[in-house]
Structures are given as C-alpha cells and as structure tokens.
Scaffold this motif. Structure first.
Motif, PDB file in Angstrom:
ATOM      1  N   ILE A   1      -2.063   0.791  -4.858  1.00 46.99           N
ATOM      2  CA  ILE A   1      -1.824  -0.559  -4.347  1.00 46.99           C
ATOM      3  C   ILE A   1      -1.102  -1.350  -5.418  1.00 46.99           C
ATOM      4  CG2 ILE A   1      -2.896  -2.656  -3.433  1.00 46.99           C
ATOM      5  CD1 ILE A   1      -5.395  -0.858  -2.847  1.00 46.99           C
ATOM      6  N   THR A   2      -0.071  -2.079  -5.025  1.00 44.77           N
ATOM      7  CA  THR A   2       0.629  -2.968  -5.944  1.00 44.77           C
ATOM      8  C   THR A   2       0.763  -4.345  -5.295  1.00 44.77           C
ATOM      9  OG1 THR A   2       2.889  -2.611  -5.138  1.00 44.77           O
ATOM     10  CG2 THR A   2       2.008  -0.981  -6.693  1.00 44.77           C
ATOM     11  N   HIS A   3       1.236  -5.318  -6.067  1.00 44.25           N
ATOM     12  CA  HIS A   3       1.642  -6.579  -5.472  1.00 44.25           C
ATOM     13  C   HIS A   3       2.933  -6.347  -4.691  1.00 44.25           C
ATOM     14  CE1 HIS A   3       4.176  -6.132  -8.937  1.00 44.25           C
ATOM     15  NE2 HIS A   3       4.975  -7.096  -8.489  1.00 44.25           N
TER      16      HIS A   3
ATOM     17  N   MET B   1      13.878   2.256 -15.052  1.00 45.87           N
ATOM     18  CA  MET B   1      13.399   0.885 -15.212  1.00 45.87           C
ATOM     19  C   MET B   1      13.974  -0.010 -14.115  1.00 45.87           C
ATOM     20  SD  MET B   1      13.932  -1.733 -18.451  1.00 45.87           S
ATOM     21  CE  MET B   1      13.253  -0.564 -19.640  1.00 45.87           C
ATOM     22  N   VAL B   2      13.130  -0.871 -13.574  1.00 46.80           N
ATOM     23  CA  VAL B   2      13.577  -1.942 -12.680  1.00 46.80           C
ATOM     24  C   VAL B   2      13.842  -3.173 -13.539  1.00 46.80           C
ATOM     25  CG1 VAL B   2      12.952  -3.435 -10.741  1.00 46.80           C
ATOM     26  CG2 VAL B   2      12.315  -1.007 -10.727  1.00 46.80           C
TER      27      VAL B   2
ATOM     28  N   GLY C   1       8.356  -5.906 -13.950  1.00 45.76           N
ATOM     29  CA  GLY C   1       7.074  -5.284 -13.644  1.00 45.76           C
ATOM     30  C   GLY C   1       7.032  -4.542 -12.333  1.00 45.76           C
ATOM     31  N   VAL C   2       8.144  -4.475 -11.605  1.00 42.35           N
ATOM     32  CA  VAL C   2       8.204  -3.601 -10.431  1.00 42.35           C
ATOM     33  C   VAL C   2       8.446  -2.153 -10.872  1.00 42.35           C
ATOM     34  CG1 VAL C   2       9.460  -3.148  -8.259  1.00 42.35           C
ATOM     35  CG2 VAL C   2       8.936  -5.479  -8.921  1.00 42.35           C
ATOM     36  N   THR C   3       8.807  -1.964 -12.139  1.00 34.52           N
ATOM     37  CA  THR C   3       9.018  -0.614 -12.667  1.00 34.52           C
ATOM     38  C   THR C   3       7.861   0.333 -12.351  1.00 34.52           C
ATOM     39  OG1 THR C   3      10.404  -1.487 -14.454  1.00 34.52           O
ATOM     40  CG2 THR C   3       9.460   0.706 -14.770  1.00 34.52           C
ATOM     41  N   PRO C   4       6.587  -0.081 -12.503  1.00 37.11           N
ATOM     42  CA  PRO C   4       5.495   0.839 -12.160  1.00 37.11           C
ATOM     43  C   PRO C   4       5.516   1.290 -10.701  1.00 37.11           C
ATOM     44  CG  PRO C   4       4.664  -0.960 -13.487  1.00 37.11           C
ATOM     45  CD  PRO C   4       6.079  -1.305 -13.125  1.00 37.11           C
ATOM     46  N   GLN C   5       6.069   0.471  -9.807  1.00 34.35           N
ATOM     47  CA  GLN C   5       6.133   0.898  -8.409  1.00 34.35           C
ATOM     48  C   GLN C   5       7.061   2.100  -8.252  1.00 34.35           C
ATOM     49  OE1 GLN C   5       6.501  -2.228  -5.492  1.00 34.35           O
ATOM     50  NE2 GLN C   5       5.300  -3.656  -6.698  1.00 34.35           N
TER      51      GLN C   5
ATOM     52  N   ILE D   1       0.854  -1.183   0.000  1.00 36.17           N
ATOM     53  CA  ILE D   1       0.000   0.000   0.000  1.00 36.17           C
ATOM     54  C   ILE D   1       0.895   1.240   0.000  1.00 36.17           C
ATOM     55  CG2 ILE D   1      -1.905   1.219   1.133  1.00 36.17           C
ATOM     56  CD1 ILE D   1      -2.616  -1.635   0.312  1.00 36.17           C
ATOM     57  N   TYR D   2       0.736   2.074  -1.026  1.00 39.29           N
ATOM     58  CA  TYR D   2       1.496   3.311  -1.129  1.00 39.29           C
ATOM     59  C   TYR D   2       0.569   4.499  -0.875  1.00 39.29           C
ATOM     60  CZ  TYR D   2       5.343   0.758  -3.341  1.00 39.29           C
ATOM     61  OH  TYR D   2       6.376  -0.101  -3.600  1.00 39.29           O
TER      62      TYR D   2
END
Length: 272
Positions: A247-249, A165-166, A231-235, A94-95
């Motif tokens: 919210i992310t995984h 980018m991650v 796909g952690v890049t969006p975080q 949760i951000y």
C-alpha cells in the motif's frame, strides 16, 4: 460536506488530519501543514520490511526515511499525536503482485497484523521556503499536483526492490535556480537539493508536458525545469519487486506530520 483546500491551508496539522480521517477532504496536500514535514508512504508485510528499509538506506535522496511503525500497529506515534496510518492520508494506492489494483480513501479493511508502515520525506516540505524566498511554485498557485516523471537514473537495489528514480519538476526562473538549489539543500529529509536542472532528455524524460504522475506544469520563457528526487520512487521499486500486497499513498496525497520541517532528528517522543 467537503472541506476546501484554501481553508485547510490556514489549519493546524491535527485539524487537517481530522478532516481527512472524517472523509471531508480527499484532494492533494500541497500547501497544507506549512512548517511541518509531509511524507510519502509505503506499507508492506513484515517479511519484506528489512529489505525495504535497506533500499531506503541505500537511496536516501528519493527515500529519506522519516518514520517506521511497529509491526501491526497503525498508530505512527513518532510522527505526531493520534496519527492512524489507515485513515489519515487522503488517498491510497493498493498494489497486488506489483500492479496497481485500485485507489481508496481508507485502508482499514486492508490493514493486516503483519503490516509495517514506512514514512518517507516529501518535497512539498521545502516549497514553503521557496515561496517565502519569492520563488513561485506553479502547482501550488494553481491548485494542482506537482508533475512527476520516471527518469533514467538507477537506484541501488536491495533484495527484490530496485528500479529507476522518479523525479518531481518545478519551473524556476533562470536567475533563481541557484537560490532554489541552496534553499532545498537545507531539507535533507525532504529530498534535499535537486538531482538535475535543465534539459529533461538528459535524464530520460522525452516529453515534459506529459508527466507520469501529477499534472502538467508550463515551462514558460525564462524558466528552467528543475528536478528533485521524488518519494514516488518506492512505488516503482514495489512494481519491480512484485510482492503480493503493498500500500502506498496516491501521488500528491501525503501524510502530514507534527515533525517540524527543520528538525534534525525526525522523531517525536511518545505522547501519553
């Protein structure tokens, strides 16, 4: 009672999601749901959804868009039967205002009527193909989470979303790197071919033994570090955007879908 990873490696996708929803499995999903797409997750208010969709469209390597929910509807019917995005991921982050507030096993109490959920392809998907080709994947063999790093590679911004980018890393035998590149290229919905192979410093990674997310993985003699868009890049983009709530995984803890990993169009027909 908890369910162990080894048993779930042999389970159907619906059973894996059922164990997660019931709270009996909360660990990483690497090696589960073999043959089906796993996805990263980003859930945010509808006011930011169009900009985020543009960000994904402009950055398809780290953000391959697999599915989008209807506003306020947590059921991801285009990804599988009875997928509730509030409960069917082992762990969520949760951000608030771009900062990680806490992790949780369920977002039922956080979900709002203006939420939109985005599912983004995950590199876990092509790992089965690597293994079947005789290319070992260390973090799966050792029940760990893939190491992930912040790189110095810029993404293309959209609205408030931007950032570096991650990348995820796997050690590949030098004589199999070309094979790994060709195999992963077949899975564009799971990040496709690597973005870099070799010297980590060339993409801004100073210490390969200290990932930003996940677990360290040894790079022994004869192995080459190979890096895929992650796909952690969006975080990272969400941290930069500093929107009120997102919210992310939790990295390594994915949504397992019913979409075959070799699907050309990642959408299932609605189930009755």
């Amino acid at each position: 009672m908890t369910t162990d990873h080894e048993r779930l490696r042999r389970a159907e996708t619906a059973e894996v999601r059922s164990e997660i929803r019931a709270g009996r499995y909360r660990a990483h999903t690497a090696g589960l749901g073999l043959g089906f797409l796993q996805t990263n997750l980003a859930i945010l208010p509808a006011a930011f959804a169009l900009d985020f969709m543009r960000y994904c469209q402009r950055n398809p390597k780290p953000c391959p868009l697999v599915g989008v929910s209807d506003t306020g509807n947590p059921m991801m019917f285009t990804l599988g039967r009875d997928i509730d995005i509030r409960t069917d991921v082992p762990a969520y982050n949760i951000y608030r205002e771009g900062r990680l507030d806490h992790s949780t096993p369920s977002i039922e109490d956080t979900w709002r009527a203006d939420m939109v959920a985005f599912a983004l392809g995950c590199s876990f998907t092509f790992e089965r193909a690597l293994i079947e080709a005789g290319i070992p994947v260390w973090h799966i063999d050792n029940d760990r989470t893939v190491p992930m790093f912040r790189s110095n590679i810029d993404t293309v911004p959209a609205g408030p979303f931007s950032g570096k980018m991650v990348v995820s890393m796997r050690g590949i035998a030098a004589d199999r790197v070309a094979d790994a590149i060709e195999i992963s290229r077949r899975y564009p919905l799971a990040h496709g071919a690597p973005v870099h192979a070799g010297d980590p410093d060339a993409i801004g990674i100073s210490d390969i033994a200290r990932p930003d997310w996940g677990d360290p993985a040894p790079i022994g003699e004869g192995l080459v570090p190979v890096f895929w868009a992650c796909g952690v890049t969006p975080q990272v983009a969400i941290e930069t955007a500093a929107i009120p709530l997102c919210i992310t995984h939790k990295p390594g803890h994915m949504l397992i879908t019913d979409i075959p990993e070799d699907a050309e169009v990642p959408v299932l027909r609605p189930t009755s």
